[in-house]
Design an enzyme around this catalytic site. Structure first.
Site, PDB file in Angstrom:
ATOM      1  N   GLY B 271       0.811  -1.204   0.000  1.00  0.00           N
ATOM      2  CA  GLY B 271       0.000   0.000   0.000  1.00  0.00           C
ATOM      3  C   GLY B 271       0.842   1.250   0.000  1.00  0.00           C
ATOM      4  O   GLY B 271       2.078   1.188  -0.037  1.00  0.00           O
ATOM      5  N   ASN B 272       0.171   2.373   0.056  1.00  0.00           N
ATOM      6  CA  ASN B 272       0.874   3.648  -0.062  1.00  0.00           C
ATOM      7  C   ASN B 272       1.688   3.990   1.182  1.00  0.00           C
ATOM      8  O   ASN B 272       2.769   4.555   1.090  1.00  0.00           O
ATOM      9  CB  ASN B 272      -0.135   4.769  -0.342  1.00  0.00           C
ATOM     10  CG  ASN B 272      -0.770   4.580  -1.704  1.00  0.00           C
ATOM     11  OD1 ASN B 272      -0.110   4.173  -2.651  1.00  0.00           O
ATOM     12  ND2 ASN B 272      -2.066   4.843  -1.800  1.00  0.00           N
ATOM     13  N   GLU B 294       6.527 -10.623   2.322  1.00  0.00           N
ATOM     14  CA  GLU B 294       5.706 -11.367   1.365  1.00  0.00           C
ATOM     15  C   GLU B 294       5.805 -10.777  -0.024  1.00  0.00           C
ATOM     16  O   GLU B 294       5.857 -11.481  -1.016  1.00  0.00           O
ATOM     17  CB  GLU B 294       4.246 -11.320   1.830  1.00  0.00           C
ATOM     18  CG  GLU B 294       4.038 -11.919   3.202  1.00  0.00           C
ATOM     19  CD  GLU B 294       2.983 -11.188   3.984  1.00  0.00           C
ATOM     20  OE1 GLU B 294       3.185  -9.982   4.270  1.00  0.00           O
ATOM     21  OE2 GLU B 294       1.957 -11.799   4.302  1.00  0.00           O
ATOM     22  N   ILE B 364      -7.445  -1.225   9.628  1.00  0.00           N
ATOM     23  CA  ILE B 364      -8.685  -0.461   9.480  1.00  0.00           C
ATOM     24  C   ILE B 364      -8.873   0.423  10.703  1.00  0.00           C
ATOM     25  O   ILE B 364      -9.174   1.602  10.590  1.00  0.00           O
ATOM     26  CB  ILE B 364      -9.883  -1.407   9.284  1.00  0.00           C
ATOM     27  CG1 ILE B 364      -9.779  -2.094   7.914  1.00  0.00           C
ATOM     28  CG2 ILE B 364     -11.199  -0.665   9.431  1.00  0.00           C
ATOM     29  CD1 ILE B 364     -10.820  -3.157   7.658  1.00  0.00           C
ATOM     30  N   GLY B 388      -0.962 -11.943   5.622  1.00  0.00           N
ATOM     31  CA  GLY B 388       0.147 -12.417   6.440  1.00  0.00           C
ATOM     32  C   GLY B 388       0.413 -11.551   7.648  1.00  0.00           C
ATOM     33  O   GLY B 388       1.372 -11.790   8.386  1.00  0.00           O
ATOM     34  N   LYS B 408     -12.392   8.623   5.294  1.00  0.00           N
ATOM     35  CA  LYS B 408     -13.633   9.192   4.737  1.00  0.00           C
ATOM     36  C   LYS B 408     -13.797  10.657   5.142  1.00  0.00           C
ATOM     37  O   LYS B 408     -14.843  11.065   5.681  1.00  0.00           O
ATOM     38  CB  LYS B 408     -14.857   8.390   5.202  1.00  0.00           C
ATOM     39  CG  LYS B 408     -14.822   6.923   4.781  1.00  0.00           C
ATOM     40  CD  LYS B 408     -15.602   6.675   3.526  1.00  0.00           C
ATOM     41  CE  LYS B 408     -15.561   5.191   3.145  1.00  0.00           C
ATOM     42  NZ  LYS B 408     -15.931   4.970   1.752  1.00  0.00           N
TER      43      LYS B 408
END
Lengths: 504, 504
Positions: B271-272, B294, B364, B388, B408
């Site tokens: 991801g970023n 990974e 999250i 993982g 959001k």
């Protein structure tokens, strides 16, 4: 009392009273003591320290320590120090009622961590320095090597890292326990770690004694007192039913070829239900079993005696007075069949995975999706702690959780919509067993797990209430992967707090 | 298209079209495919299978498969089969929007498990038999050995266990990737397991090719198509801040002597934010780094090129088009510095613990006590899966979780009173980082953790609301060890569902 257990002449000169030893511990110290499940803990210095703390408190002065052990100890250690308000921080596990009350009153800070993590996290420096180690042994050899007593726990780490060391030599422990231990000195900090050369649960990979720098030993105290022991409780009907379901399942797995005829090394939590499982195994027809576990309790001694269990690896004991007598009487028999290791090894992820252990642990509650709460009553009150259950649940071959389907006379359901605290996630839990039956969650998506858990494990008195929740969640949930109604998910627990029962 | 990548004459005779190969897969089969994070997945057979399934469905007949992979794949695999309603069960990880929608609508069963558990649980027989394997390779050697492509994942297990095998040979993959892989064939089922002889992240312990029984190969399909790739996103301000906090912390740990000057092997989620951390490491002054992870994404390629990272172990790639061009152009340079393993090895608890990996993963949400939710939006909707992250969080040296403090546009706080789903428990989580700062939870009891998380990581716009909850929980909770107000604990999530914002 003789000094024949203290063969190193240098250390005989350091024999002092428990009070003199306790006086060497200063306020604010981090003190690391021996002890695992009420075995092998120091019997005299903690009591003397508690007395000293009370005296200091009576003068209006502060005195608390940070306390580390292997796992739980006994009233003479956790109980006495908690009653004296002498503990500022406790880790990694404890079961004492007085300490528990203080923790849940917010007066004692408790850090509840995986038993496999303790030694390495201390070595990593995550808990600061250890000022004093207080370690019970059964003897000191002429060369200064320490013969461990009935638990090993983190003693190797405490002795290696503590700035000063107090040794209790307990003559109550059988002299012939010497040779039962296997202390592995091949550990290292990353990046210098190497494979641990253990392939079978009964492999010996270390030495029988603990090393310690004799210059660090500031006091030797002679004691002669028994380990904590709990009377053996007859197996109740629920436990017998739970054991029956689990053993039937294990035999089914053998029949299907998914388990060898002699299973895989067993890990067994402490308590009446695990004891019932062990008793059930005695009559199961299974033979050639082995154990790679933390604690040996009565049922496992029986299995060793009958030959059903060929050998067992552990780091401590939890025996009834009768079983303890049997153990001491036949110590040479058990010394050939039991290997006691550091808890760093008994719970090591590398070893638990390699051996393929079958984990059998109790729980407080499980939710319909298979998340297990092992530690918190109603989400906020600690019961005991996670102990080693997570080590075996995550890394073993199979993880099983065992509990009666109800507690407190039916006012608590062990199966709930959502657990109030998670110690073992849905990703880790394979098998749930209650007296009602067994839920096999392997290879099931969340909603299928819920059906298994409700249908097979919930008490009939709570089944409708669970089905009602699950059906409405499947209809109304925000997402349908793991359906939940958030305003209701923890309402059973709040209802218990408010009304004394989870019943709607 | 030539057949120069298929040197085994026996297998040249089995070259067929993707449609012919797909016709060999029958309804109800368990199909195990290659693919990890959008690399090395089969490019043609899944699309042809989806078309075939749609045709069968158009006739009013059922056709679904159970689908296993390494991890996430691409629109041509998960997307096409999900859109065709062709998947009855999916495991162990996926990120496709169409599949995700079906999962969250309750129409597709998804089993979200630790990536280190997949191969062994299939070997244990927990998922039944594998009917067909569909595996992309970059070439077939004259002796029939398979040269893997850009992911290894579970391919060894699929090829060993499947009853029939379909091979896709993808000429788009660089021929010089041969030699980059290290396939360990020393695994076994317990009780026959032995130590895995890997001591450094760049040790080679296996062979460069995959074995397969040629008699099982029922079809060979030639393809020439790119892996999934996502355009590189410029690093945003939040990610830059998060990376800065984490790198400052790591350098502090080096200064304190708790980490070596070149750290320990890094694991980096995809991801970023992880990319921002990798970019930050390039300018950190740290040198001689290594990775045991990974997935290799753009940032790690850059670190290898600049020499800051000496070598990396992985099981797959996730590269932008530009990074992929760079990788293919300088494949021989990267082949000397990258080792691709099975995911059973890349995520193995034994190796992650031994090497002392530093885990860096997104999340999250996290609650004030350090429990992390990696998978479920508002407790019921799956986002992607645990992947993982749990393997490195539980067994590594340090576990760090990185996220902006809000999502959001501020309507969601990533710091909540209680997470709506737990993937990583309070026992496992060490470090939380948001753009606001870093919470170091090591060695802290629950209430002290809450103070760290709220003060250091929560967005100022939610800090008062969190303090209000925590203060009242400390006053009114049933137990004070982990204070909670159960009727409110999940109310933030329900408020978001009801009003579109967690703001009170």
């Amino acid at each position: 009392m003789s000094v024949e257990r203290i063969l190193d002449a240098r250390l005989r000169d350091r024999i002092v009273s428990a009070e003199q030893a306790a006086a060497l511990i200063q306020p604010g110290e981090t003190v690391a003591m021996s002890g695992f499940t009420g075995s092998g803990y120091p019997k005299a210095v903690p009591m003397a320290l508690a007395k000293r703390i009370e005296d200091v408190h009576a003068q209006g002065l502060p005195f608390q320590i940070k306390l580390m052990t292997g796992a739980s100890t006994a009233p003479e250690l956790d109980g006495a120090l908690a009653k004296a308000d002498g503990i500022a921080m406790r880790m990694p596990f404890q079961t004492d009622p007085d300490a528990r009350k203080r923790i849940n009153d917010g007066k004692l800070d408790y850090i509840d961590i995986h038993l496999s993590h303790v030694a390495q996290h201390v070595w990593f420096g995550f808990y600061g320095e250890i000022d004093t180690a207080v370690v019970e042994v059964s003897a000191i050899r002429a060369d200064g090597a320490l013969v461990p007593s009935t638990s090993v726990g983190n003693n190797k780490t405490w002795l290696d890292l503590a700035k000063k060391v107090i040794i209790e030599v307990n003559e109550w422990q059988p002299a012939d326990i010497e040779g039962m231990h296997d202390i592995y000195y091949g550990t290292a900090l990353p990046p210098h770690r190497k494979p641990i050369p253990l392939i079978h649960a009964n492999d010996r990979i270390g030495q029988t004694t603990l090393d310690v720098d004799p210059d660090k030993i500031v006091a030797v105290v002679r004691t002669n007192g028994p380990d904590r022991n709990s009377p053996f409780k007859p197996i109740d009907e629920d436990s017998r039913l739970i054991a029956g379901h689990l053993i039937e399942f294990l035999k089914h797995e053998v029949a299907k070829g998914r388990l060898p005829h002699n299973l895989l090394p067993l890990q067994s939590g402490v308590g009446n239900i695990p004891n019932a499982v062990l008793a059930g195994l005695a009559d199961s027809g299974l033979r050639g079993l082995s154990a790679f576990t933390e604690v040996i309790q009565d049922g496992m001694l029986d299995l060793l005696k009958s030959g059903v269990l060929e050998y067992a690896s552990c780091t401590g004991f939890a025996l009834s007075p009768e079983a303890n007598e049997e153990f001491k009487r036949n110590i040479r028999f058990y010394r050939d069949r039991i290997i006691m290791r550091t808890q760093e090894m008994s719970n090591h992820p590398e070893l638990v995975r390699r051996l393929g252990c079958i984990g059998m642990n109790g729980m407080i509650e499980v939710d319909i999706y298979g998340n297990v709460n092992s530690t918190h009553v109603m989400g906020s009150r600690i019961m005991n702690g996670i102990g080693g259950s997570g080590d075996f649940t995550r890394n073993g071959f199979l993880s099983t959780f065992l509990s009666p389907s109800m507690a407190k006379g039916g006012s608590i359901s062990a199966i709930v919509p959502m657990v109030s605290h998670v110690d073992h996630t849905e990703h880790d839990v394979s098998i749930i067993v209650t007296e009602q039956g067994l839920a096999d969650l392997r290879g099931l998506p969340p909603r299928a797990r819920a059906r298994q858990v409700i249908d097979n494990c919930a008490h009939p008195g709570y089944r409708d209430q669970l089905n009602d929740y699950f059906d409405r969640a499947c209809r109304d949930s925000y997402g349908k992967h793991t359906p939940h109604l958030l305003p209701e998910a923890l309402s059973w627990h709040q209802r218990y707090i408010d009304t004394g029962s989870m019943k709607a």
